[in-house]
Design a protein around this motif. Structure first.
Motif: not given
Length: 345
Positions: A206-234
């Protein structure tokens, strides 16, 4: 003899009475329990949900030929960037050569029949028959011509050649997990954007929909990246009770590589209430009920609470009033209405 017995009896009674008179019963005194406290405050917390994800190419394709055949030559190296329509590989052309010869022969017959039809020397049925053969031969030759030239369907990077030069190509599924399961000769990926794929529990959808902002980190990289939800499998998995979510992130410097693991974070709506340190919450051994000890008039009072949201060592509850003094230490020693001594407030 009787006098002696009476004397001994009186002596024993006197001794017993004397022992009892010297016995004292200790009086138990209740000691104050020393506790450190904190004052609860009114406020709100925006909880953050964390998920485990995997980075994937924004677009990928295992490009192959229509028919099996031998790979004659590759025109790019693995890792090269190619434009849409670029010639990636050439296949052996024996079948195309044969089909082209058939097309030329049938084309000549078709031209003759056209001229004869104009003169009335052949019937319409004969003409239609030759025309059908001619059209089929043209289509076959064109198909086989395309089969000898493998081109890029989109701008991307040559990730891998699935068949070596000189080897015969057959229809087969790649065994490497995490990529598209289609037969091919060249794996082409588009990574100027990437997708982060993760599973969200059905309770949090209920808190996630197309366009919802998310952030993520990859253990191999030092930066924090920002993305938007593009699809949710129905569809909800009957095993994990979760749905697959994809979020898209720009990757202009090609820093993020497909296959990397990612920790995905989603900010949930803020929850208002009374703010406490998580360390103030007490859970008795063997019980799932959580509580806090509120100190009033130097006595402890246990109140059951429910954590509504937590972040950075703080939690929000609604069962106690802001301004209440709450015990931080010695919680395992406290009990209802026990006396306490406040230290280091």
């Amino acid at each position: 003899m009787k006098k002696q017995i009476v004397f001994l009896s009186l002596l024993i009674i006197a001794l017993l009475t004397g022992c009892r008179s010297k016995t004292t019963i200790p009086v138990k005194t209740e000691e104050n329990i020393r506790v450190k406290t904190v004052v609860a405050t009114a406020g709100e917390i925006s909880p953050v949900n964390e998920y485990s994800g995997t980075v994937k190419a924004f677009r990928e394709a295992n490009v192959g030929a229509t028919l099996p055949g031998k790979v004659e030559k590759y025109y790019y190296r693995e890792g090269d960037f190619v434009k849409k329509g670029s010639l990636l590989a050439e296949m052996s052309g024996e079948l195309y050569t044969q089909a082209e010869a058939e097309r030329i022969a049938i084309s000549k017959d078709f031209e003759r029949v056209q001229r004869l039809l104009e003169k009335g020397s052949v019937t319409q049925q004969e003409y239609d028959h030759i025309k059908a053969l001619h059209d089929a031969a043209v289509e076959k030759a064109e198909m086989l011509r395309k089969n000898t030239r493998i081109t890029a369907p989109f701008d991307g990077i040559v990730a891998e050649y699935l068949v070596k030069e000189g080897e015969n190509y057959f229809f087969s599924l790649p065994l490497e997990p995490g990529y598209s399961m289609t037969s091919g000769i060249v794996k082409l990926i588009q990574t100027d954007q990437i997708k982060v794929v993760f599973e969200v529990n059905e309770r949090d959808l209920c808190f996630v929909k197309p366009g919802t902002k998310v952030s993520f980190v990859c253990p191999a990289l030092a930066d924090t990246f920002h993305a938007r939800v593009s699809s949710i499998k129905p569809i909800i998995s009957t095993i994990t009770r979760s749905a697959t979510v994809e979020a898209v992130c720009p990757n202009r410097n090609f820093t993020i590589l497909p296959g990397m693991s990612a920790h995905v974070f989603i900010n949930l709506p803020a929850v208002k209430g009374t703010i406490l340190p998580v360390s103030a919450i007490y859970n008795r051994q063997g019980s799932s009920v959580e509580s806090v000890f509120v100190i009033r008039d130097n006595k402890a009072h246990e109140i059951k609470v429910e954590r509504l949201a937590s972040r950075n060592g703080l939690t929000v509850v609604r069962e106690i009033e802001p301004g209440s003094m709450v015990a931080l230490t010695s919680k395992d020693k406290l009990y209802e209405n026990c006396p306490v001594t406040l230290v280091d407030r």
